[in-house]
Design an enzyme around this catalytic site. Sequence first.
Site, PDB file in Angstrom:
ATOM      1  N   ARG A 174      -0.176   0.831  12.795  1.00  0.00           N
ATOM      2  CA  ARG A 174       1.154   1.669  12.933  1.00  0.00           C
ATOM      3  C   ARG A 174       0.846   3.114  12.781  1.00  0.00           C
ATOM      4  O   ARG A 174       1.368   4.264  13.126  1.00  0.00           O
ATOM      5  CB  ARG A 174       2.528   1.129  12.253  1.00  0.00           C
ATOM      6  CG  ARG A 174       2.576  -0.271  12.514  1.00  0.00           C
ATOM      7  CD  ARG A 174       3.828  -0.956  11.584  1.00  0.00           C
ATOM      8  NE  ARG A 174       3.135  -2.080  10.449  1.00  0.00           N
ATOM      9  CZ  ARG A 174       3.727  -2.891   9.952  1.00  0.00           C
ATOM     10  NH1 ARG A 174       4.945  -2.348   9.476  1.00  0.00           N
ATOM     11  NH2 ARG A 174       3.119  -3.596   9.513  1.00  0.00           N
ATOM     12  N   LYS A 221      -5.279   6.091   3.099  1.00  0.00           N
ATOM     13  CA  LYS A 221      -5.959   5.708   4.554  1.00  0.00           C
ATOM     14  C   LYS A 221      -4.373   6.342   5.336  1.00  0.00           C
ATOM     15  O   LYS A 221      -5.152   6.364   6.280  1.00  0.00           O
ATOM     16  CB  LYS A 221      -6.338   4.679   4.079  1.00  0.00           C
ATOM     17  CG  LYS A 221      -6.239   3.297   3.401  1.00  0.00           C
ATOM     18  CD  LYS A 221      -5.532   2.722   5.376  1.00  0.00           C
ATOM     19  CE  LYS A 221      -3.875   1.568   5.233  1.00  0.00           C
ATOM     20  NZ  LYS A 221      -3.704   0.729   5.455  1.00  0.00           N
ATOM     21  N   LYS A 224       0.918  -1.318  -0.376  1.00  0.00           N
ATOM     22  CA  LYS A 224       0.171   0.153   0.022  1.00  0.00           C
ATOM     23  C   LYS A 224       0.766   0.811  -0.057  1.00  0.00           C
ATOM     24  O   LYS A 224       1.421   1.595   0.658  1.00  0.00           O
ATOM     25  CB  LYS A 224      -1.011   0.414   1.221  1.00  0.00           C
ATOM     26  CG  LYS A 224      -1.529  -1.165   0.987  1.00  0.00           C
ATOM     27  CD  LYS A 224      -2.854  -1.673   2.279  1.00  0.00           C
ATOM     28  CE  LYS A 224      -4.200  -2.864   2.311  1.00  0.00           C
ATOM     29  NZ  LYS A 224      -4.810  -2.694   3.757  1.00  0.00           N
TER      30      LYS A 224
END
Length: 339
Positions: free
Chosen positions: A258, A194, A109
């Site tokens: 995280r 995101k 991602k």
Amino acid sequence: MKDTADITVLGAGSYGTALAISLASNGHKTLLWGHDPEHIATLSRERCNAAFLPGISFPDCLVMEADLGKALAASRNVLVVVPSHVFGDVLRQAKSLLRADARIVWATKGLEPETGRLLQDVARDALGDAFPLAVLSGPTFAKELAAGLPTAISVAGTDAGFTADLVELLHSPKRLRVYANDDFIGLQLGGAVKNVIAIGAGMSDGIGFGANARTALITRGLVELSRLGEALGAQQATFMGMAGLGDLVLTCTDNQSRNRRFGLALGKGCDVNTAQSEIGQVVEGYRNTKEVFTLAKRLGVEMPITEQIYAVLYQGKSPLDAAKELLAREKKSETAAAD
């Protein structure tokens, strides 16, 4: 060439291992490759990834492989799960070792460092146009996926047959629901943006702003994602699905993220380096923020939340000052084309 495995997974971190466990739990022979031979030897000996997924044993049909050439020769299906900043390097390393019939899917991602390009462009630069490409994205925490807790994700690609095969490989009635999607661009973008918004949500909570502010940030973050997606030709419906709203809510609201924990530390007064050290693993959103900021500027897309998070991470602005600047912006219509 005959397959000796159903799929090869490149990347033995928490998410790569979790996906490999999920695939092997479906009864698929799965090869897991990592760049560190000592780490792979430890995984093979202990039959678990104690550093990232303690207490979760490997299925019998999950096999470790330290030799990249052997790993890529084993299966035509290759799942890449490495941090976005090394994604291109890994593909370039793999190019001469790939089978002629190889098919590449990634669960990475992010965007390309410095340029903000989509990973599809990085993949094509590294590999050319000969291989089918696909992306896997959605709200997935590695520990829950590896533990077999119910999860849902989406997959999209350049070849409908490959996408259908991936759905069959990944889907499990007991643990993982997989949705096919035809928006290759949208799935890639959702996973990067995101991460940025999750840092902002963490900052907001770290400052002590509460649930109202967090929810407003998530909602307006979704607007920024949709706006950037529209500029790139993505489908708006994608951002209301697993790779958009689903992933955004997950990462912004749960401390397994995280990126959210990184933002929390910043909101509580830590500097960037200290906050990253406290996490102890790669914080993809740190780089993603610069990448998304760069892409938005290049396309002329207004993304005020992203801009303020960038200012905190790269220009030394305090999270509180960034929040104050967002709140002090000119009043606008919620449904206006630009916010």
